[in-house]
Design a protein around this motif. Structure first.
Motif, PDB file in Angstrom:
ATOM      1  N   ASP A  32       0.823  -1.218   0.000  1.00  0.00           N
ATOM      2  CA  ASP A  32       0.000   0.000   0.000  1.00  0.00           C
ATOM      3  C   ASP A  32       0.855   1.265   0.000  1.00  0.00           C
ATOM      4  N   GLY A  33       0.574   2.133  -0.949  1.00  0.00           N
ATOM      5  CA  GLY A  33       1.301   3.388  -1.033  1.00  0.00           C
ATOM      6  C   GLY A  33       0.425   4.594  -0.766  1.00  0.00           C
ATOM      7  N   SER A  34      -0.812   4.353  -0.349  1.00  0.00           N
ATOM      8  CA  SER A  34      -1.755   5.459  -0.143  1.00  0.00           C
ATOM      9  C   SER A  34      -1.558   6.162   1.203  1.00  0.00           C
ATOM     10  N   GLY A  35      -0.812   5.568   2.084  1.00  0.00           N
ATOM     11  CA  GLY A  35      -0.612   6.162   3.401  1.00  0.00           C
ATOM     12  C   GLY A  35      -1.577   5.658   4.449  1.00  0.00           C
ATOM     13  N   LEU A  36      -2.475   4.758   4.072  1.00  0.00           N
ATOM     14  CA  LEU A  36      -3.418   4.212   5.050  1.00  0.00           C
ATOM     15  C   LEU A  36      -2.799   3.088   5.875  1.00  0.00           C
ATOM     16  N   PHE A  38       0.512   2.301   6.211  1.00  0.00           N
ATOM     17  CA  PHE A  38       1.779   2.624   6.859  1.00  0.00           C
ATOM     18  C   PHE A  38       1.869   4.131   7.045  1.00  0.00           C
ATOM     19  N   ASP A  39       2.428   4.542   8.178  1.00  0.00           N
ATOM     20  CA  ASP A  39       2.595   5.978   8.421  1.00  0.00           C
ATOM     21  C   ASP A  39       3.842   6.482   7.697  1.00  0.00           C
ATOM     22  N   ASP A  40       4.170   7.722   7.899  1.00  0.00           N
ATOM     23  CA  ASP A  40       5.305   8.337   7.198  1.00  0.00           C
ATOM     24  C   ASP A  40       6.641   7.687   7.541  1.00  0.00           C
ATOM     25  N   GLY A  42       6.982   4.522   8.008  1.00  0.00           N
ATOM     26  CA  GLY A  42       6.957   3.154   7.515  1.00  0.00           C
ATOM     27  C   GLY A  42       6.434   2.141   8.501  1.00  0.00           C
ATOM     28  N   THR A  45      -0.040   0.875  10.531  1.00  0.00           N
ATOM     29  CA  THR A  45      -1.092   1.596  11.248  1.00  0.00           C
ATOM     30  C   THR A  45      -2.166   0.617  11.718  1.00  0.00           C
ATOM     31  N   TYR A  47      -5.142   0.577  10.655  1.00  0.00           N
ATOM     32  CA  TYR A  47      -5.792   0.152   9.402  1.00  0.00           C
ATOM     33  C   TYR A  47      -5.134  -1.126   8.879  1.00  0.00           C
TER      34      TYR A  47
END
Length: 79
Positions: A32-36, A38-40, A42, A45, A47
């Protein structure tokens, strides 16, 4: 309880479908690269963990259903 051929094949197909769908879902979740997911930094989360738990649970249940279907197909094979 005896399963009919049709029901046995359906359950087996459902098990195979489960492997394809949920393994693909887990791979996509990991990438996933949308940011849902993993946080900034890495780090995973909430989610990510919730959806991974859903995928693993669904994969296990789908596998169990597929095994039941496989046993039904094998039991009906000699008839």
């Amino acid at each position: 309880m005896k399963l009919s051929r049709r029901v046995s094949w359906f359950l087996l197909a459902f098990g195979v479908w489960s492997w394809v769908i949920w393994v693909t879902f887990a791979k996509n979740l990991w990438k996933d690269g949308s940011g849902l997911a993993f946080d900034d930094a890495g780090n995973p989360t909430a989610y990510f963990w919730v959806h991974l738990a859903l995928a693993v649970t669904s994969f296990i249940l789908g596998t169990a259903v597929g095994v039941i279907g496989l046993r039904g197909v094998r039991a009906n094979a000699g008839k």
